[in-house]
Design a protein around this motif. Structure first.
Motif, PDB file in Angstrom:
ATOM      1  N   LEU A 104     -10.024  38.315 -11.203  1.00  0.00           N
ATOM      2  CA  LEU A 104      -9.621  37.538  -9.846  1.00  0.00           C
ATOM      3  C   LEU A 104      -8.882  38.160  -8.874  1.00  0.00           C
ATOM      4  N   ALA A 105      -8.060  39.195  -9.294  1.00  0.00           N
ATOM      5  CA  ALA A 105      -7.489  40.077  -8.116  1.00  0.00           C
ATOM      6  C   ALA A 105      -8.657  40.925  -7.365  1.00  0.00           C
ATOM      7  N   GLY A 106      -9.380  41.460  -8.235  1.00  0.00           N
ATOM      8  CA  GLY A 106     -10.558  42.410  -7.504  1.00  0.00           C
ATOM      9  C   GLY A 106     -11.630  41.359  -6.820  1.00  0.00           C
ATOM     10  N   GLY A 107     -11.855  40.019  -7.288  1.00  0.00           N
ATOM     11  CA  GLY A 107     -12.538  39.339  -6.164  1.00  0.00           C
ATOM     12  C   GLY A 107     -11.918  39.038  -4.943  1.00  0.00           C
ATOM     13  N   ALA A 108     -10.572  38.731  -5.079  1.00  0.00           N
ATOM     14  CA  ALA A 108      -9.769  38.420  -3.950  1.00  0.00           C
ATOM     15  C   ALA A 108      -9.646  39.852  -3.000  1.00  0.00           C
ATOM     16  N   LEU A 109      -9.691  41.040  -3.347  1.00  0.00           N
ATOM     17  CA  LEU A 109      -9.349  42.310  -2.462  1.00  0.00           C
ATOM     18  C   LEU A 109     -10.171  42.506  -1.203  1.00  0.00           C
ATOM     19  N   PRO A 110     -11.379  42.248  -1.200  1.00  0.00           N
ATOM     20  CA  PRO A 110     -12.019  42.317   0.297  1.00  0.00           C
ATOM     21  C   PRO A 110     -11.242  41.402   1.275  1.00  0.00           C
ATOM     22  N   ALA A 111     -11.241  40.192   0.934  1.00  0.00           N
ATOM     23  CA  ALA A 111     -10.543  39.081   1.715  1.00  0.00           C
ATOM     24  C   ALA A 111      -9.155  39.512   2.177  1.00  0.00           C
ATOM     25  N   THR A 112      -8.463  40.146   1.193  1.00  0.00           N
ATOM     26  CA  THR A 112      -7.228  40.451   1.405  1.00  0.00           C
ATOM     27  C   THR A 112      -7.090  41.678   2.354  1.00  0.00           C
ATOM     28  N   VAL A 113      -7.831  42.510   2.272  1.00  0.00           N
ATOM     29  CA  VAL A 113      -7.993  43.742   3.233  1.00  0.00           C
ATOM     30  C   VAL A 113      -8.183  43.168   4.621  1.00  0.00           C
ATOM     31  N   ILE A 114      -9.441  42.752   4.864  1.00  0.00           N
ATOM     32  CA  ILE A 114      -9.821  41.964   5.924  1.00  0.00           C
ATOM     33  C   ILE A 114      -8.700  41.309   6.781  1.00  0.00           C
ATOM     34  N   ALA A 115      -8.215  40.358   5.967  1.00  0.00           N
ATOM     35  CA  ALA A 115      -6.910  39.653   6.594  1.00  0.00           C
ATOM     36  C   ALA A 115      -5.848  40.371   6.875  1.00  0.00           C
ATOM     37  N   LEU A 116      -5.583  41.489   6.371  1.00  0.00           N
ATOM     38  CA  LEU A 116      -4.421  42.410   6.588  1.00  0.00           C
ATOM     39  C   LEU A 116      -4.888  43.059   7.809  1.00  0.00           C
ATOM     40  N   VAL A 117      -6.150  43.488   7.934  1.00  0.00           N
ATOM     41  CA  VAL A 117      -6.534  44.380   9.258  1.00  0.00           C
ATOM     42  C   VAL A 117      -6.616  43.421  10.173  1.00  0.00           C
ATOM     43  N   GLN A 118      -6.961  42.281  10.260  1.00  0.00           N
ATOM     44  CA  GLN A 118      -7.206  41.262  11.158  1.00  0.00           C
ATOM     45  C   GLN A 118      -5.599  40.934  11.695  1.00  0.00           C
ATOM     46  N   CYS A 119      -4.652  40.639  10.917  1.00  0.00           N
ATOM     47  CA  CYS A 119      -3.333  40.399  11.017  1.00  0.00           C
ATOM     48  C   CYS A 119      -2.842  41.632  12.021  1.00  0.00           C
ATOM     49  N   ALA A 120      -2.963  42.729  11.438  1.00  0.00           N
ATOM     50  CA  ALA A 120      -2.415  43.945  12.336  1.00  0.00           C
ATOM     51  C   ALA A 120      -3.079  44.197  13.647  1.00  0.00           C
ATOM     52  N   VAL A 121      -4.318  43.714  13.728  1.00  0.00           N
ATOM     53  CA  VAL A 121      -4.961  43.964  15.014  1.00  0.00           C
ATOM     54  C   VAL A 121      -4.184  43.007  16.047  1.00  0.00           C
TER      55      VAL A 121
END
Length: 256
Positions: A104-121
């Protein structure tokens, strides 16, 4: 690299490859948050100043951060997990070395990374674009974003229980999106709600996260130290309940 980290990396890389091939999920993850932040900015500009005491720019950054988490983590992850379940990918993964939490964590990993990048931007570019101050408490902002990711990933996993197909994911995620948009302060500032309704809405799953994010952007005084403690307790409580629900009801294969 440990065996767990290696498995998570492999699962996350595979999921990212599949995500890049799904234009619908890719649109939700990359472009929809930008569109929704623009619409949020436009809708807030029509409110009176007394209803937006934090300023339109501040309200946009607070709501925009929550919108990124909602769209990228919650809504896209529901579609992803349902698709992998119906394709029997999740069932096959359970026969391997990966544990359930790793799958489950592996499946959520891409969404997590994308969300973190967008929040950082948004954190870096948002104050310049909207002519507002930088985050007053970056530590609280980071805590709110990370807590929101964990909570929304768990809630997305729970939502798959009532989602029969990828096509119906838009319907099953809509109620939580609408309730959170109004009651948790994504689309409307929390202070614009009547006091009795605001007290009830403070117990919604995403309300604690949004209070932490609001305090991160605008300072503790905007939320209140006592309310901030309650926001943390509410967030942790909903995470615990959501994880319990995942363990109890999550389905690893489609209904027959």
């Amino acid at each position: 690299m440990t065996a767990t980290a290696a498995r998570l990396t492999a699962l996350g890389r595979a999921e990212l490859t599949l995500l890049s091939r799904n234009r619908n999920n890719l649109f939700i993850a990359l472009l929809m948050p930008v569109l929704m932040i623009f619409l949020l900015r436009q809708s807030l500009s029509g409110l009176d100043d007394d209803k937006v005491p934090m300023g339109i720019g501040g309200a946009t950054l607070v709501g925009g951060t929550g919108m990124v988490l909602m769209l990228v983590v919650y809504m896209s992850l529901v579609s992803t997990l349902v698709a992998r379940r119906d394709e029997l990918v999740l069932k096959r993964l359970r026969t391997g070395e990966a544990r359930d939490i790793e799958i489950l964590a592996g499946g959520a990993l891409p969404a997590t990374v994308i969300a973190l990048v967008q929040c950082a931007v948004l954190t870096v570019a948002g104050p310049f674009a909207l002519d507002t101050a930088a985050p007053d408490r970056p530590d609280l902002l980071i805590l709110g974003v990370l807590g929101g990711i964990v909570l929304l990933a768990a809630l997305a996993t729970v939502t798959t229980v009532i989602t029969r197909s990828v096509e119906s994911a838009g319907l099953t995620t809509l109620p939580f999106f609408l309730v959170s948009s109004v009651g948790s302060g994504l689309m409307l500032p929390a202070g614009s709600l009547p006091d009795p309704l605001a007290a009830v809405c403070s117990l919604l799953p995403l309300s604690g996260v949004m209070d932490l994010i609001r305090a991160g952007w605008l300072g503790v005084a905007e939320v209140g130290a006592k309310d901030l403690l309650g926001a943390g307790i509410t967030t942790v409580a909903w995470i615990v309940l959501s994880v319990f629900a995942v363990q109890r009801w999550f389905r690893w294969e489609p209904r027959r």
